[in-house]
Write an enzyme that holds these catalytic residues in place. Structure first.
Site, PDB file in Angstrom:
ATOM      1  CB  THR A 279      55.447  50.605  86.824  1.00  0.00           C
ATOM      2  OG1 THR A 279      55.970  50.448  85.504  1.00  0.00           O
ATOM      3  CG2 THR A 279      54.971  52.027  87.029  1.00  0.00           C
TER       4      THR A 279
ATOM      5  CE  LYS B 261      53.225  47.150  86.207  1.00  0.00           C
ATOM      6  NZ  LYS B 261      53.893  47.637  84.985  1.00  0.00           N
TER       7      LYS B 261
ATOM      8  CD  GLN C 150      17.452  56.262 105.374  1.00  0.00           C
ATOM      9  OE1 GLN C 150      16.653  55.338 105.486  1.00  0.00           O
ATOM     10  NE2 GLN C 150      17.330  57.217 104.461  1.00  0.00           N
TER      11      GLN C 150
ATOM     12  NE  ARG D 105      10.123  50.560  98.587  1.00  0.00           N
ATOM     13  CZ  ARG D 105      10.952  51.565  98.858  1.00  0.00           C
ATOM     14  NH1 ARG D 105      11.726  52.063  97.903  1.00  0.00           N
ATOM     15  NH2 ARG D 105      11.012  52.078 100.060  1.00  0.00           N
TER      16      ARG D 105
ATOM     17  CG  HIS E 251      13.926  50.392  93.688  1.00  0.00           C
ATOM     18  ND1 HIS E 251      13.580  50.527  95.002  1.00  0.00           N
ATOM     19  CD2 HIS E 251      14.524  51.570  93.333  1.00  0.00           C
ATOM     20  CE1 HIS E 251      13.939  51.724  95.433  1.00  0.00           C
ATOM     21  NE2 HIS E 251      14.521  52.366  94.442  1.00  0.00           N
TER      22      HIS E 251
END
Length: 276
Positions: free
Chosen positions: A43, A13, A206, A157, A234
């Site tokens: 279900t 379900k 990173q 940015r 961005h």
């Protein structure tokens, strides 16, 4: 003719929605969950069982334990069920601050971030994976992007991302589950994520990701690995030179949000296993 067999099959379900009000005299809490469990049982029985267990159990606030209880119920009740997979999403309800005081029974949804878990219960043991999803964050400076090639094609940015983090628990036994502070670990990893995002002078997304995961693993011995997905959201500076206005470098304050294309940064950081 080649012989074939059914190797694996799932049935269950999906999107069982549940809200439970926990009343402590005048002070109330609201827990809203969406559950999905995959088991070869009717279900409707799955759906009804979830509601019944939610009524009977006191662990609904702790979705990892609640999911474990659901899974254990099905593998102990039905002899033909060898494995139960239970996924639960805990939706966000934040207590309202009214006249400087937290209200005892009124709440608001102040963000799309959620706490979720996936628990696999089998006759061999249990696997618990939890996560923080859809945490939208942004900072306007503090992104050094050290070591990247800077050329005429690179824009100044804003650093923004929607954080998805997933961590896997080291479960010694089913009996040990109740001793793990799942909610505290979730809140801690969320705060680690926010603190490092805000304070780290990011050499790269990173590097920031690695620092988040490293801190989470160092603080919580109960988890074996942490995976982060940090897609770039961005915001590029808008060219206003044609209008005689400078909007670059220290003078940049007008940006345009772009949803696509977007960089997707992912990594899984795991604990080094000690050699006996």
């Amino acid at each position: 003719m080649s012989k074939v067999y059914l190797k694996e099959q799932e049935y269950g379900k999906d999107r069982v929605r549940l809200a439970k009000v926990i009343r402590r005299e005048k002070w109330h809490d609201i827990i809203e969950l969406t559950a999905d469990n995959s088991m070869v049982v009717a279900t409707d029985s799955i759906k009804n069982t979830i509601y019944i267990l939610a009524k009977q159990l006191s662990c609904v606030e702790n979705i990892e334990i609640f999911a474990s209880e659901i899974g254990q119920h099905f593998i102990t009740t039905y002899s033909h069920v060898h494995k139960a997979t239970v996924s639960i999403t805990k939706h966000k309800w934040t207590r309202m601050l009214i006249d400087g005081k937290y209200h005892d029974h009124s709440f608001l949804r102040d963000g799309d971030d959620v706490h979720d878990t996936k628990v696999v219960v089998s006759r061999k043991g249990i696997i618990i994976e939890s996560g923080l999803k859809n945490l939208l964050v942004l900072k306007t400076t503090g992104s050094a992007f050290y070591g990247f090639l800077r050329d005429k094609y690179m824009d100044d940015r804003i650093l923004s991302t929607s954080v998805d983090a997933t961590w896997t628990f080291n479960i010694q036994s089913i009996a040990s589950i109740t001793k793990i502070p799942f909610n505290d670990i979730f809140e801690s990893i969320k705060q680690i994520t926010l603190h490092i995002f805000a304070t780290d002078n990011s050499a790269s997304v990173q590097a920031t990701l690695f620092l988040m995961a490293k801190n989470a693993l160092e603080k919580h011995s109960q988890i074996d690995s942490v995976r982060y997905e940090l897609p770039n959201k961005h915001y590029f500076t808008y060219d206003l030179e044609r209008f005689g206005l400078k909007n670059t470098g220290k003078d940049s304050d007008i940006f345009v949000p772009f949803s696509d294309p977007a960089g997707l940064i992912t990594a899984t950081i795991a604990r080094v296993k000690s050699k006996l």
